[in-house]
Design a protein around this motif. Structure first.
Motif, PDB file in Angstrom:
ATOM      1  N   ALA A 102       0.867  -1.324   0.004  1.00  0.00           N
ATOM      2  CA  ALA A 102      -0.084  -0.061   0.025  1.00  0.00           C
ATOM      3  C   ALA A 102       0.947   1.154   0.175  1.00  0.00           C
ATOM      4  CB  ALA A 102      -0.881  -0.082   1.076  1.00  0.00           C
ATOM      5  N   ARG A 103       1.946   1.295   0.824  1.00  0.00           N
ATOM      6  CA  ARG A 103       2.660   2.383   0.798  1.00  0.00           C
ATOM      7  C   ARG A 103       3.595   2.650  -0.409  1.00  0.00           C
ATOM      8  NH1 ARG A 103       3.778   0.765   6.485  1.00  0.00           N
ATOM      9  NH2 ARG A 103       3.316   2.494   8.169  1.00  0.00           N
ATOM     10  N   THR A 104       3.843   1.466  -1.034  1.00  0.00           N
ATOM     11  CA  THR A 104       4.539   1.682  -2.351  1.00  0.00           C
ATOM     12  C   THR A 104       3.587   2.392  -3.336  1.00  0.00           C
ATOM     13  OG1 THR A 104       5.973  -0.304  -1.915  1.00  0.00           O
ATOM     14  CG2 THR A 104       5.729   0.385  -4.345  1.00  0.00           C
ATOM     15  N   VAL A 105       2.452   2.007  -3.539  1.00  0.00           N
ATOM     16  CA  VAL A 105       1.667   2.879  -4.452  1.00  0.00           C
ATOM     17  C   VAL A 105       1.275   4.160  -3.862  1.00  0.00           C
ATOM     18  CG1 VAL A 105      -0.721   2.547  -5.343  1.00  0.00           C
ATOM     19  CG2 VAL A 105       0.491   0.653  -5.032  1.00  0.00           C
ATOM     20  N   GLY A 106       0.982   4.330  -2.734  1.00  0.00           N
ATOM     21  CA  GLY A 106       0.972   5.688  -2.254  1.00  0.00           C
ATOM     22  C   GLY A 106       2.179   6.590  -2.227  1.00  0.00           C
ATOM     23  N   ASP A 107       3.444   6.161  -2.414  1.00  0.00           N
ATOM     24  CA  ASP A 107       4.510   6.840  -2.563  1.00  0.00           C
ATOM     25  C   ASP A 107       4.488   7.211  -3.859  1.00  0.00           C
ATOM     26  OD1 ASP A 107       5.282   6.720   0.103  1.00  0.00           O
ATOM     27  OD2 ASP A 107       6.788   5.108  -0.237  1.00  0.00           O
ATOM     28  N   GLY A 112       3.892  12.053  -7.808  1.00  0.00           N
ATOM     29  CA  GLY A 112       3.383  12.262  -9.027  1.00  0.00           C
ATOM     30  C   GLY A 112       3.419  11.338 -10.224  1.00  0.00           C
ATOM     31  N   ASP A 113       3.876  10.047  -9.884  1.00  0.00           N
ATOM     32  CA  ASP A 113       4.301   9.256 -10.887  1.00  0.00           C
ATOM     33  C   ASP A 113       3.105   8.027 -10.891  1.00  0.00           C
ATOM     34  OD1 ASP A 113       5.129   7.227 -12.732  1.00  0.00           O
ATOM     35  OD2 ASP A 113       7.183   6.980 -11.352  1.00  0.00           O
ATOM     36  N   LEU A 114       2.220   8.518 -11.708  1.00  0.00           N
ATOM     37  CA  LEU A 114       0.794   7.699 -12.145  1.00  0.00           C
ATOM     38  C   LEU A 114       1.001   6.499 -12.548  1.00  0.00           C
ATOM     39  CD1 LEU A 114      -2.083   7.904 -11.300  1.00  0.00           C
ATOM     40  CD2 LEU A 114      -2.391   9.293 -13.498  1.00  0.00           C
ATOM     41  N   ALA A 115       1.994   6.359 -13.606  1.00  0.00           N
ATOM     42  CA  ALA A 115       2.255   5.311 -14.186  1.00  0.00           C
ATOM     43  C   ALA A 115       2.885   3.967 -13.270  1.00  0.00           C
ATOM     44  CB  ALA A 115       3.155   5.436 -15.343  1.00  0.00           C
ATOM     45  N   ALA A 116       3.745   4.335 -12.483  1.00  0.00           N
ATOM     46  CA  ALA A 116       4.328   3.560 -11.171  1.00  0.00           C
ATOM     47  C   ALA A 116       3.040   3.050 -10.700  1.00  0.00           C
ATOM     48  CB  ALA A 116       5.454   4.366 -10.742  1.00  0.00           C
ATOM     49  N   ASP A 128      -8.711  -3.247 -12.569  1.00  0.00           N
ATOM     50  CA  ASP A 128      -7.977  -2.693 -13.685  1.00  0.00           C
ATOM     51  C   ASP A 128      -7.521  -1.363 -13.296  1.00  0.00           C
ATOM     52  OD1 ASP A 128      -7.194  -1.911 -16.119  1.00  0.00           O
ATOM     53  OD2 ASP A 128      -9.191  -2.340 -17.272  1.00  0.00           O
ATOM     54  N   PRO A 129      -6.352  -1.011 -13.531  1.00  0.00           N
ATOM     55  CA  PRO A 129      -5.630   0.155 -13.096  1.00  0.00           C
ATOM     56  C   PRO A 129      -5.586   1.310 -14.170  1.00  0.00           C
ATOM     57  CG  PRO A 129      -3.759  -1.335 -13.245  1.00  0.00           C
ATOM     58  CD  PRO A 129      -5.175  -2.170 -13.604  1.00  0.00           C
ATOM     59  N   HIS A 130      -5.711   0.786 -15.360  1.00  0.00           N
ATOM     60  CA  HIS A 130      -5.148   1.570 -16.533  1.00  0.00           C
ATOM     61  C   HIS A 130      -6.099   2.819 -16.686  1.00  0.00           C
ATOM     62  CE1 HIS A 130      -2.579  -1.324 -17.600  1.00  0.00           C
ATOM     63  NE2 HIS A 130      -3.380  -2.421 -17.606  1.00  0.00           N
ATOM     64  N   ALA A 131      -7.221   2.737 -16.256  1.00  0.00           N
ATOM     65  CA  ALA A 131      -8.216   4.113 -16.535  1.00  0.00           C
ATOM     66  C   ALA A 131      -8.548   4.724 -15.356  1.00  0.00           C
ATOM     67  CB  ALA A 131      -9.534   3.631 -17.287  1.00  0.00           C
ATOM     68  N   LEU A 132      -7.650   4.407 -14.247  1.00  0.00           N
ATOM     69  CA  LEU A 132      -8.204   4.892 -12.800  1.00  0.00           C
ATOM     70  C   LEU A 132      -7.281   6.289 -12.790  1.00  0.00           C
ATOM     71  CD1 LEU A 132      -7.837   1.997 -10.518  1.00  0.00           C
ATOM     72  CD2 LEU A 132      -9.942   2.915 -11.622  1.00  0.00           C
ATOM     73  N   SER A 133      -7.838   7.134 -12.259  1.00  0.00           N
ATOM     74  CA  SER A 133      -7.232   8.650 -11.770  1.00  0.00           C
ATOM     75  C   SER A 133      -6.420   8.374 -10.341  1.00  0.00           C
ATOM     76  CB  SER A 133      -8.129   9.745 -11.462  1.00  0.00           C
ATOM     77  OG  SER A 133      -9.097   9.378 -10.276  1.00  0.00           O
ATOM     78  N   GLU A 134      -5.646   9.478 -10.128  1.00  0.00           N
ATOM     79  CA  GLU A 134      -4.890   9.394  -8.997  1.00  0.00           C
ATOM     80  C   GLU A 134      -6.014   8.989  -7.579  1.00  0.00           C
ATOM     81  OE1 GLU A 134      -3.342  13.123  -6.167  1.00  0.00           O
ATOM     82  OE2 GLU A 134      -1.862  12.339  -7.842  1.00  0.00           O
TER      83      GLU A 134
END
Length: 324
Positions: A102-107, A112-116, A128-134
């Protein structure tokens, strides 16, 4: 050493091992079980509920039987029994890995690295993460932390208190089977029915304890209770509903809404709808709440096991006194 003390010391050692080391990078027992369950599925798969029930019985029953045999073999040696309980607890409790993912995604979101963040989200949940916003990714993380606090920490400790090592490994086996075949894909809609229903049953007590402990450990107990009572029943899952609603109230955020699994869109009820949307900073808050809930669950499970043993001893003493 008495069985209740073996569980108390062993579970505490196992949770401490999880806190210090997390899950092993290689050779995890749960991954080995998953591979074995996959092999059984390839042999037994039919588009039929009965064959799915057989798959569930073979896999979950085999895990419980293996745990029972191991516990029986170690029973006469307190040190071995304690070590077995500690190892089983460490293997099935995954709070540290949950928090780390969870922290990895939060970091990544905070940087600002939405792709990561999108690339890492599948390590935590099946959306499915591809169409999700921040904001949608942050919400997915908080919801996954809430649900997995019950599935990967509290539920295992509850069943460990009830049935020792067989309870620990049996609960994790059922939960793993649900993740593998319990979803409503065309292949598993019928075959996975038994695993999904069994997971609902065994997850029931842990989910309610998780929700109750989130009330105690959260920032706003009244809001947590209010969201739990008002919104939990609106969630499609009987166990995720109380947990996510209670976490939403405890954190003061709004959860639920539209989401996508494998190309399938679901429109879920909003939980704690009067609150604000999830923000990136709430990911770390959810992880801290999950950690507190897990530690409280350890204390609650150990205390319950000790109290039940004490009450049983008093009843036995009373019966012996009446028989004189």
């Amino acid at each position: 050493m008495r069985a209740d003390r073996v569980f108390a010391y062993g579970a505490a050692a196992g949770v401490l091992g999880d806190l210090l080391f997390g899950d092993p990078r290689r050779g995890h027992p749960v991954a080995a079980f998953g591979r074995a369950a996959g092999a059984v599925e390839r042999t037994l798969w039919r588009d039929h509920r009965g064959w799915g029930a057989l798959h569930t019985a073979v896999c979950a029953g085999g895990a419980v039987a293996a745990g029972a045999l191991a516990a029986r073999g170690a029973r006469r040696h307190p040190a071995a029994s304690l070590a077995l309980t500690a190892a089983a607890t460490w293997a099935v409790v995954a709070g540290t890995s949950l928090g780390r993912e969870a922290r990895t995604v939060g970091d990544a979101l905070a940087a600002g690295d939405l792709a990561a963040a999108r690339a890492r989200l599948p390590h935590l949940c099946g959306r499915d993460p591809h169409a999700l916003s921040e904001q949608q990714i942050a919400r997915a993380v908080v919801e996954s932390v809430a649900e997995n606090t019950s599935d990967a920490v509290v539920g295992a400790l509850v069943w460990g208190a009830v049935a020792g090592v067989p309870g620990l490994v049996g609960f994790r086996a059922v939960n793993t089977l649900d993740a593998m075949v319990g979803h409503r894909s065309p292949r598993h809609r019928r075959f996975g029915w038994a695993s999904a229903r069994l997971d609902d049953v065994v997850g029931w007590p842990g989910a309610r304890l998780t929700a109750a402990l989130a009330v105690v450990a959260g920032d706003d107990p009244r809001a947590a209770v209010r969201a739990w009572r008002a919104d939990a029943h609106r969630h499609p899952s009987p166990n995720a509903g109380p947990v996510e609603a209670s976490f939403a109230g405890a954190l003061g955020v709004r959860l639920g809404g539209t989401l996508s699994y494998g190309g399938r869109t679901e429109h879920r009820a909003v939980l704690n709808g009067a609150a604000r949307p999830v923000e990136v900073a709430d990911v770390a808050r959810a992880v801290r709440l999950s950690r507190r809930v897990g530690l409280l669950a350890l204390g609650t499970s150990v205390a319950a096991r000790l109290l039940v043993h004490k009450a049983s001893g008093r009843q036995a003493q009373f019966r012996r006194g009446r028989g004189r």
